[in-house]
Design a protein around this motif. Structure first.
Motif, short mmCIF file in Angstrom:
data_model
loop_
_atom_site.label_atom_id
_atom_site.label_comp_id
_atom_site.label_asym_id
_atom_site.label_seq_id
_atom_site.Cartn_x
_atom_site.Cartn_y
_atom_site.Cartn_z
N TYR A 74 0.83 -1.19 0.00
CA TYR A 74 0.00 0.00 0.00
C TYR A 74 0.87 1.25 0.00
O TYR A 74 1.96 1.27 0.59
CB TYR A 74 -0.90 0.04 1.24
CG TYR A 74 -2.02 -0.95 1.24
CD1 TYR A 74 -3.03 -0.90 0.27
CD2 TYR A 74 -2.10 -1.95 2.21
CE1 TYR A 74 -4.07 -1.82 0.28
CE2 TYR A 74 -3.14 -2.87 2.22
CZ TYR A 74 -4.11 -2.80 1.25
OH TYR A 74 -5.14 -3.70 1.26
N GLN A 97 -4.92 9.29 1.07
CA GLN A 97 -5.25 8.46 -0.09
C GLN A 97 -4.55 7.12 0.05
O GLN A 97 -3.33 7.03 0.12
CB GLN A 97 -4.79 9.17 -1.37
CG GLN A 97 -5.03 8.38 -2.65
CD GLN A 97 -4.35 9.04 -3.84
OE1 GLN A 97 -3.25 9.59 -3.73
NE2 GLN A 97 -5.01 9.00 -4.98
N ILE A 153 -3.70 3.53 -1.63
CA ILE A 153 -3.61 2.92 -2.95
C ILE A 153 -2.96 1.55 -2.85
O ILE A 153 -1.90 1.40 -2.22
CB ILE A 153 -2.78 3.80 -3.91
CG1 ILE A 153 -3.37 5.20 -4.03
CG2 ILE A 153 -2.68 3.15 -5.28
CD1 ILE A 153 -2.51 6.14 -4.85
N THR A 203 -3.95 0.11 -8.88
CA THR A 203 -4.06 1.51 -8.50
C THR A 203 -5.47 2.08 -8.63
O THR A 203 -5.74 3.18 -8.15
CB THR A 203 -3.09 2.37 -9.33
OG1 THR A 203 -3.34 2.14 -10.72
CG2 THR A 203 -1.64 1.99 -9.02
N GLN A 251 -8.77 2.56 -4.72
CA GLN A 251 -8.36 3.65 -3.85
C GLN A 251 -9.46 3.99 -2.87
O GLN A 251 -10.65 3.83 -3.16
CB GLN A 251 -8.02 4.91 -4.67
CG GLN A 251 -6.89 4.72 -5.66
CD GLN A 251 -6.50 6.03 -6.34
OE1 GLN A 251 -6.85 7.12 -5.89
NE2 GLN A 251 -5.76 5.91 -7.44
#
Length: 381
Positions: free
Chosen positions: A91, A117, A119, A124, A127
């Motif tokens: 992550y 954020q 990810i 990707t 999110q």
């Protein structure tokens, strides 16, 4: 609070000017370990500025990991070695202005300033965003989240009131708690969508302290937080009775916090099938085991390159102890000190200085004589 299991967010690098205080490797002559003293964290240790980020390893979603033998116990000092663990997912957590996140305007109106954020670096498009403010008095306040995996029909949920995630100052023995409500949409593929109300009650206690070892980052001082989160779920089925209780779920979180590094490790466990509270010892396993390995945070090691002396070991002989470690690039000499007691102000005494990677302690081993060692590397020339 951690509803959709992002890694919450707070190492004290042992670099001071040209000296690398690299390995407070505490050992008795029968081989043991001792941790540093308790630390306290403030807002400057948190991730709360645009441009900051960190990366972390984790287990795969919908899996359970055994953490038997690594969780530790309340109190301290103690040491947790998290240098190894699951690496199924990597992550990245970026910190951006709240207005730049999806639905950001609503969260900014509520009071949020920063968005975290989250990810999955291998996917990707997966999110999620946590919205918060670092308040100078109350600490970190969460204003809600945006997460399509929680609800595709309504990924945006605003908390009312904001929930205190961390107080402004965090220290061993501290407790805090909070309650908030958010609304969402629960979807059923056969009967449709229904409004959902979730009441969150979070209770936190800083219950342990010591040292933690991380992949790439080495070891650092830490506090451990025990957090129990209760989710009371209600759904409006459109029958005219308003929201009806659908039950209660729990998540038990453990967080290891380090100065200038924020949350460096997280373990979480969900309610068993009977809906009861997860056991404190996580005997049912961790549904999330997340470990930081790189970061961009002022004073936090600049991308995970904090240099520490590694490979420290003690080999016992009949009349002496051989201390060894791994040579570190850029270090021109090493000083080894010892102490017989770490209580209060340690009575560190010089044992020897070398340009090599070993020192011999000729003290006679004794069950009554304990010795604690530290290695200090000096950068050249």
């Amino acid at each position: 609070m951690n509803f959709y299991l992002p890694l919450k967010n707070l190492f004290f690098p042992f670099n001071t000017d040209s000296v690398l205080r690299a390995a407070l490797c505490a050992a008795t002559l029968a081989a043991g370990f001792a941790a540093h003293a308790q630390v306290a964290l403030t807002s400057s240790d948190m991730f709360n500025q645009p441009g900051q980020y960190y990366r972390a390893y984790a287990n795969a979603s919908n899996t359970t990991v055994s953490v038997s033998g690594v969780l530790g116990t309340p109190g301290g000092p103690q040491a947790w070695d998290f240098s190894s663990g699951p690496q199924n997912v990597t992550y990245r957590f970026n910190y951006i202005p709240a207005a730049q996140g999806p639905g950001g305007a609503d969260f900014v109106t509520a009071g949020a300033q920063i968005a975290e954020q989250k990810i999955d670096e291998a996917a990707t498009n997966q999110q999620s965003f946590l919205y918060f403010k670092q308040d100078p008095v109350q600490g970190r306040l969460d204003y809600g989240f945006y997460d399509p995996s929680f609800s595709a029909a309504q990924p945006e949920s605003v908390f009312s009131p904001p929930l205190q995630d961390f107080p402004e100052t965090i220290y061993y023995g501290e407790t805090w708690s909070g309650v908030t409500i958010f609304y969402s949409i629960i979807s059923d593929p056969t009967v449709g969508d229904f409004p959902e109300r979730v009441t969150i009650t979070a209770s936190d206690h800083v219950d342990a302290y010591g040292l933690v070892v991380l992949p790439s980052l080495g070891f650092m001082n830490c506090l451990r937080v025990h957090e129990l989160v209760q989710y009371d779920i209600a759904v409006d089925f459109g029958l005219g009775g308003g929201y009806e209780s659908l039950g209660t779920q729990y998540v038990l979180n453990y967080y290891w916090l380090s100065p200038a590094h924020g949350i460096v490790v997280q373990m979480s466990s969900d309610s068993p099938s009977d809906g009861s509270k997860p056991p404190d010892n996580l005997s049912t396993g961790a549904t999330a085991f997340v470990r930081m390995f790189a970061l961009n945070h002022p004073g936090g090691g600049g991308g995970g390159n904090t240099q520490t002396i590694k490979g420290f070991k003690i080999t016992m002989g009949p009349n002496s102890a051989l201390l060894q470690w791994t040579i570190l690039s850029g270090v021109t000499s090493y000083r080894v000190d010892y102490a017989t007691n770490l209580g209060g102000t340690p009575n560190w005494q010089p044992l020897g200085t070398t340009t090599s990677n070993f020192v011999l302690d000729s003290a006679v081993p004794s069950a009554q004589q304990r010795r604690f060692y530290r290695v200090v590397g000096t950068f050249g020339p």
